[in-house]
Design an enzyme around this catalytic site. Structure first.
Site, short mmCIF file in Angstrom:
data_model
loop_
_atom_site.label_atom_id
_atom_site.label_comp_id
_atom_site.label_asym_id
_atom_site.label_seq_id
_atom_site.Cartn_x
_atom_site.Cartn_y
_atom_site.Cartn_z
N SER A 61 0.83 -1.21 0.00
CA SER A 61 0.00 0.00 0.00
C SER A 61 0.86 1.26 0.00
O SER A 61 0.63 2.18 -0.79
CB SER A 61 -0.93 -0.01 1.22
OG SER A 61 -1.70 -1.17 1.25
N LYS A 188 0.25 -9.75 8.25
CA LYS A 188 0.36 -8.34 8.62
C LYS A 188 -1.04 -7.85 8.95
O LYS A 188 -1.94 -7.87 8.11
CB LYS A 188 0.95 -7.51 7.49
CG LYS A 188 1.03 -6.02 7.83
CD LYS A 188 1.45 -5.16 6.65
CE LYS A 188 1.46 -3.68 7.05
NZ LYS A 188 1.75 -2.78 5.92
#
Length: 352
Positions: A61, A188
């Site tokens: 991201s 994550k």
């Protein structure tokens, strides 16, 4: 974690295993007019974070992976590997994002990442069809199961509802995937859910987990990593394994120090007070800087190191006034002052 004999199911070793600690999702830097990759800035930043002891995560991201082509993702991996090897960090692993719209393309990205030199893949489920996927446990489980089975390198789960149309895996599903998929090596949690981290770690950090559920590669255990560092100290006491965090781009030495103190305090309680002090500084800064997203992090890198630049359109840059406010915010100042003090105490970095 590039594997030797990746088609062998006999628990072979990996070249660069992932370890508990801090990882940095590296931004992708662009030339201002052309928006071509700025590899000079990228190389400087890879080296800076790596010398602080923070391995890179690419094409996630923070990296604006959705804006990157297949060739660009491979170029970033090859460039990062060159920088690390030239700095004598040939054992430091590279994680690369393989997120895409379809399972098929995720697997293509995984193969390309392996060919380019990545040691581990990290996969997020696209939110484009979140309306059909978010409540469909069978489909979500099949997504990571298939990628992990067909990827030539180990795979991590990336749980980030904000980038996946609200898709948010629960701890039961993640634990099932960890148990059933020997090529999954971690998660994550950018959902920021400390309870979820605690529940997953209660299974995968148990001493019997690896013997009951052997991994495909014997040096690749299942790591439970936060996506923020505002709970790094509590996460350590829940048997978590660190974080993949955008804040590591701004303050890598600080986060490594906090991780070391957090782990050390479990053995030496005298370290707990300093760990708590650093955790307070980091938690406040993490919340403040995260609100400015990728553009804010790049603004801070510009101020600190002279590179950063803009995001790739259509993602807008931070407004100048907002950038200045972020830079002058007391939470940012406290973190920057701490980081600079740790850098000064460690002496001039090598190879910079």
């Amino acid at each position: 974690m590039a594997a030797s004999g990746t088609n062998d199911q006999s628990h072979t070793a990996v070249t660069r295993p992932l370890s508990p600690g801090i990882y940095a999702p590296i931004p992708t830097f662009f030339h201002p007019e052309s928006e071509d990759l700025d590899l000079d800035a990228f190389e400087k930043h890879i080296l800076r974070t790596a010398l602080a002891g923070v391995p890179p995560v690419l094409s996630g991201s923070m990296s604006e992976a959705i804006h990157l082509s297949h060739d660009e993702r491979s170029t970033l991996i090859k460039t990062a590997r060159k920088v690390l090897d030239n700095a004598g960090l040939d054992k430091m692993p590279i994680i690369s994002g393989v997120g895409a719209g379809s399972t098929r393309e995720c697997i293509e990205f995984a193969n390309e990442a392996a060919d380019a030199g990545a040691d581990c893949a990290i996969a997020i489920c696209s939110g484009y069809f979140a309306g059909a996927l978010a409540g469909n446990k069978k489909a979500l489980k099949a997504f990571w199961t298939e990628i992990s089975q067909k990827s030539p390198i180990p795979v991590m789960i990336y749980n980030y509802p904000g980038a996946a149309g609200g898709i948010n895996l629960d701890s039961d599903l993640i634990t099932e995937l960890a148990v059933e998929c020997p090529n999954l090596v971690g998660v994550k949690l950018t959902c920021g859910d400390v309870g979820k981290l605690t529940r997953i770690a209660a299974t995968v950090s148990d001493p019997t987990f690896l013997s009951n559920h052997p991994r495909k590669y014997r040096d690749a255990p299942f790591l439970v990593l936060g996506g923020f560092t505002d709970f790094l100290l509590p996460g350590a006491y829940a048997n978590g394994h660190g974080a993949i965090t955008g804040l590591a781009n701004v303050a890598p030495h600080t986060l490594v120090k906090l991780f070391e103190l957090s782990e050390g305090s479990k053995i030496d309680p005298k370290l707990l007070g300093e760990a708590q002090r650093l955790q307070g500084i980091v938690a406040r800064a993490d919340a403040t800087i995260a609100k400015s997203s990728i553009a804010g992090t790049k603004f801070l890198l510009d101020r600190l190191y002279g590179y950063g630049g803009n995001t790739r359109r259509p993602l807008p840059p931070i407004e100048p006034a907002a950038g200045e406010a972020l830079w002058e915010h007391p939470h940012t100042r406290a973190l920057v002052d701490l980081e600079l003090s740790l850098v000064q105490a460690s002496g001039p970095p090598k190879n910079m």
